[in-house]
Motif scaffolding. Structure first.
Motif, PDB file in Angstrom:
ATOM      1  N   VAL A 146       0.833  -1.208   0.000  1.00  0.00           N
ATOM      2  CA  VAL A 146       0.000   0.000   0.000  1.00  0.00           C
ATOM      3  C   VAL A 146       0.861   1.249   0.000  1.00  0.00           C
ATOM      4  CG1 VAL A 146      -1.705   1.309   1.319  1.00  0.00           C
ATOM      5  CG2 VAL A 146      -1.946  -1.165   1.078  1.00  0.00           C
ATOM      6  N   LEU A 147       1.912   1.267   0.824  1.00  0.00           N
ATOM      7  CA  LEU A 147       2.691   2.491   0.996  1.00  0.00           C
ATOM      8  C   LEU A 147       3.770   2.675  -0.056  1.00  0.00           C
ATOM      9  CD1 LEU A 147       3.133   2.424   4.883  1.00  0.00           C
ATOM     10  CD2 LEU A 147       1.423   3.658   3.537  1.00  0.00           C
ATOM     11  N   CYS A 148       4.385   1.597  -0.493  1.00  0.00           N
ATOM     12  CA  CYS A 148       5.555   1.712  -1.364  1.00  0.00           C
ATOM     13  C   CYS A 148       5.293   1.334  -2.818  1.00  0.00           C
ATOM     14  CB  CYS A 148       6.694   0.858  -0.812  1.00  0.00           C
ATOM     15  SG  CYS A 148       7.224   1.346   0.840  1.00  0.00           S
ATOM     16  N   VAL A 149       4.376   0.386  -3.040  1.00  0.00           N
ATOM     17  CA  VAL A 149       4.104  -0.020  -4.428  1.00  0.00           C
ATOM     18  C   VAL A 149       2.989   0.843  -5.014  1.00  0.00           C
ATOM     19  CG1 VAL A 149       3.443  -1.912  -5.942  1.00  0.00           C
ATOM     20  CG2 VAL A 149       4.873  -2.353  -3.942  1.00  0.00           C
ATOM     21  N   MET A 150       1.899   0.980  -4.269  1.00  0.00           N
ATOM     22  CA  MET A 150       0.814   1.849  -4.719  1.00  0.00           C
ATOM     23  C   MET A 150       1.114   3.328  -4.478  1.00  0.00           C
ATOM     24  SD  MET A 150      -2.482  -0.350  -3.422  1.00  0.00           S
ATOM     25  CE  MET A 150      -2.701  -2.046  -3.913  1.00  0.00           C
ATOM     26  N   SER A 186      13.886   5.905   1.520  1.00  0.00           N
ATOM     27  CA  SER A 186      14.932   5.925   2.540  1.00  0.00           C
ATOM     28  C   SER A 186      15.140   4.550   3.173  1.00  0.00           C
ATOM     29  CB  SER A 186      14.575   6.947   3.623  1.00  0.00           C
ATOM     30  OG  SER A 186      13.343   6.583   4.254  1.00  0.00           O
ATOM     31  N   VAL A 187      14.070   3.756   3.259  1.00  0.00           N
ATOM     32  CA  VAL A 187      14.175   2.435   3.881  1.00  0.00           C
ATOM     33  C   VAL A 187      14.648   1.376   2.884  1.00  0.00           C
ATOM     34  CG1 VAL A 187      12.888   0.596   5.033  1.00  0.00           C
ATOM     35  CG2 VAL A 187      12.439   2.982   5.624  1.00  0.00           C
ATOM     36  N   LEU A 188      14.045   1.356   1.712  1.00  0.00           N
ATOM     37  CA  LEU A 188      14.338   0.299   0.734  1.00  0.00           C
ATOM     38  C   LEU A 188      15.462   0.662  -0.223  1.00  0.00           C
ATOM     39  CD1 LEU A 188      10.674  -0.749  -0.190  1.00  0.00           C
ATOM     40  CD2 LEU A 188      12.182  -1.740   1.532  1.00  0.00           C
ATOM     41  N   GLY A 189      15.732   1.932  -0.375  1.00  0.00           N
ATOM     42  CA  GLY A 189      16.751   2.343  -1.333  1.00  0.00           C
ATOM     43  C   GLY A 189      16.254   2.181  -2.763  1.00  0.00           C
ATOM     44  N   LYS A 190      17.045   1.490  -3.569  1.00  0.00           N
ATOM     45  CA  LYS A 190      16.680   1.286  -4.969  1.00  0.00           C
ATOM     46  C   LYS A 190      15.884  -0.007  -5.190  1.00  0.00           C
ATOM     47  CE  LYS A 190      20.715   3.771  -6.735  1.00  0.00           C
ATOM     48  NZ  LYS A 190      21.910   3.706  -7.624  1.00  0.00           N
ATOM     49  N   VAL A 191      15.630  -0.749  -4.148  1.00  0.00           N
ATOM     50  CA  VAL A 191      14.896  -2.009  -4.272  1.00  0.00           C
ATOM     51  C   VAL A 191      13.413  -1.709  -4.379  1.00  0.00           C
ATOM     52  CG1 VAL A 191      14.452  -4.254  -3.236  1.00  0.00           C
ATOM     53  CG2 VAL A 191      16.679  -3.149  -2.922  1.00  0.00           C
ATOM     54  N   ASP A 199       7.662  -4.577  -4.520  1.00  0.00           N
ATOM     55  CA  ASP A 199       7.188  -5.924  -4.868  1.00  0.00           C
ATOM     56  C   ASP A 199       8.321  -6.948  -4.831  1.00  0.00           C
ATOM     57  OD1 ASP A 199       8.486  -4.739  -6.950  1.00  0.00           O
ATOM     58  OD2 ASP A 199       7.036  -5.329  -8.487  1.00  0.00           O
ATOM     59  N   SER A 200       9.542  -6.494  -5.130  1.00  0.00           N
ATOM     60  CA  SER A 200      10.686  -7.405  -5.035  1.00  0.00           C
ATOM     61  C   SER A 200      10.943  -7.807  -3.584  1.00  0.00           C
ATOM     62  CB  SER A 200      11.938  -6.742  -5.623  1.00  0.00           C
ATOM     63  OG  SER A 200      11.747  -6.431  -6.997  1.00  0.00           O
ATOM     64  N   VAL A 201      10.782  -6.857  -2.662  1.00  0.00           N
ATOM     65  CA  VAL A 201      10.962  -7.173  -1.245  1.00  0.00           C
ATOM     66  C   VAL A 201       9.926  -8.200  -0.800  1.00  0.00           C
ATOM     67  CG1 VAL A 201      10.924  -6.228   1.091  1.00  0.00           C
ATOM     68  CG2 VAL A 201      11.988  -4.930  -0.767  1.00  0.00           C
ATOM     69  N   ILE A 202       8.696  -8.064  -1.288  1.00  0.00           N
ATOM     70  CA  ILE A 202       7.644  -9.038  -0.933  1.00  0.00           C
ATOM     71  C   ILE A 202       8.013 -10.430  -1.435  1.00  0.00           C
ATOM     72  CG2 ILE A 202       5.229  -9.657  -1.316  1.00  0.00           C
ATOM     73  CD1 ILE A 202       4.578  -6.691  -1.433  1.00  0.00           C
ATOM     74  N   VAL A 203       8.528 -10.517  -2.643  1.00  0.00           N
ATOM     75  CA  VAL A 203       8.904 -11.813  -3.209  1.00  0.00           C
ATOM     76  C   VAL A 203      10.087 -12.410  -2.454  1.00  0.00           C
ATOM     77  CG1 VAL A 203       9.737 -12.985  -5.272  1.00  0.00           C
ATOM     78  CG2 VAL A 203       7.964 -11.240  -5.471  1.00  0.00           C
TER      79      VAL A 203
END
Length: 263
Positions: free
Chosen positions: A74-78, A88-93, A96-100
Motif C-alpha cells: 500500500v505504501l511503497c508499491v501503490m 529511505s528504507v528500501l533504497g533502490k529495491v 514488490d521485489s521485497v515481498i517476493v
C-alpha cells in the motif's frame, strides 16, 4: 527306531517331570513384576515432541510477514503518500521485489520446520507410536505443500507481466489465501501434538496388550499378513512391535536389577 543305547525318543520319566516342576516352582517363587509397574515406568520415560513451539513461532512469523507485505504494497508499491519513507528504507529495491524475497525466506523456514517435524515424528515412531505417526503423516506436510503452491501462483502472476496495480492485488490475494490455509493447519497440528504430549500415553503395542488383559470383549490385534492388509502396513506393525519389545526388555532388565540389589 532304536539305537545301541536304547530307543531314540524315550518318554520322560518321573525324575524329568520332578526336575521340570522344581524349575517352574523356582521361577514362580521369584519376584513378579506387575504390568502396572511397567506401564508407569514407560510413562516416566515418555519423550515429548517439541515442535508445537516451532509451529507457533512459524505461524507468528507468517502473520507478521503478510501484515508487513500489505503495508509495503500500500505504501511503497501503490505509493500512497510515503514515497520518501520507502525510498529511505528500501533504497533502490522495489517494494514488490521485497515481498517476493520475503516469501522465499518464509518458504525456506517452512522447509526447515518440515524437516524438524519429520525428524521428531520419526523418533516417536521408533519409540512405538506408529498410530500417532500415521495420523500426523498428511498434516505435517500440508503447510509445506500450501507454501509451495503459493510460490507457484506468485511465479504465474509475475510471469504474466500485468499492470502494477493488478499485479500487487493478485500478490496480496495469493498471500491472503495462503495465510488462511497454512496458519489454521499449523494451529491444528499444534493442538494435536500438545494433546499427545499431555496424555503421555504408552506405546501402541503396550496399549493393545493392556486392553487385552483387562477387557474380555476386546479383539486381539493381528500382526500377520491378511488379504485386506497391505505388505507395507504389516512391515510397519512388525517394526513397531520390535521397537516396543526392545524397550520392554530394557525395562524388565532394569526392574530385575533393582530387585536383585534389594535382596
Amino acid at each position: 527306531m532304536e539305537t545301541k543305547e536304547g530307543p531314540l525318543y524315550a518318554p520322560a520319566g518321573p525324575s524329568a517331570d520332578m526336575t521340570r516342576s522344581l524349575e517352574e516352582d523356582s521361577m514362580v517363587d521369584g519376584p513378579l513384576i506387575s504390568a502396572d509397574a511397567l506401564h508407569s515406568a514407560i510413562r516416566r520415560e515418555f519423550q515429548t515432541i517439541p515442535t508445537p513451539y516451532h509451529a507457533g513461532l512459524l505461524s507468528l512469523l507468517h502473520v507478521v510477514y503478510v501484515v508487513l507485505s500489505v503495508c509495503l504494497a500500500v505504501l511503497c508499491v501503490m505509493k500512497v503518500g510515503q514515497e520518501e519513507v520507502c525510498a529511505s528504507v528500501l533504497g533502490k529495491v522495489q517494494g514488490d521485489s521485497v515481498i517476493v524475497f520475503g516469501k522465499a525466506i518464509l518458504w525456506v523456514l517452512v522447509l526447515l520446520f518440515t524437516g524438524c517435524m519429520q525428524h521428531h515424528h520419526s523418533r516417536a515412531r521408533s519409540r512405538g507410536y506408529l498410530r500417532f505417526y500415521r495420523e500426523m503423516q498428511g498434516l505435517k506436510h500440508l503447510p509445506f505443500t500450501v507454501h509451495s503452491a503459493g510460490n507457484v501462483l506468485l511465479l504465474v502472476v509475475l510471469a504474466a507481466r500485468l499492470q502494477t496495480q493488478v499485479e500487487i492485488y493478485m500478490l496480496l490475494i495469493v498471500l491472503g489465501l495462503e495465510l488462511l490455509v497454512a496458519v489454521p493447519c499449523l494451529l491444528y497440528y499444534t493442538v494435536k501434538v500438545m494433546r499427545f504430549n499431555r496424555e503421555r500415553a504408552a506405546p501402541d503395542v503396550s496399549q493393545e496388550e493392556h486392553s487385552r488383559n483387562f477387557s474380555v470383549t476386546s479383539v486381539p490385534t493381528e500382526t500377520g499378513f491378511r488379504e485386506c492388509s497391505s505388505l507395507e502396513e504389516v512391515v510397519e506393525k512388525q517394526a513397531d512391535l520390535i521397537e516396543y519389545l526392545k524397550q520392554h526388555n530394557t525395562l524388565l532388565s532394569k526392574r530385575l536389577l533393582n530387585l536383585t540389589a534389594q535382596h
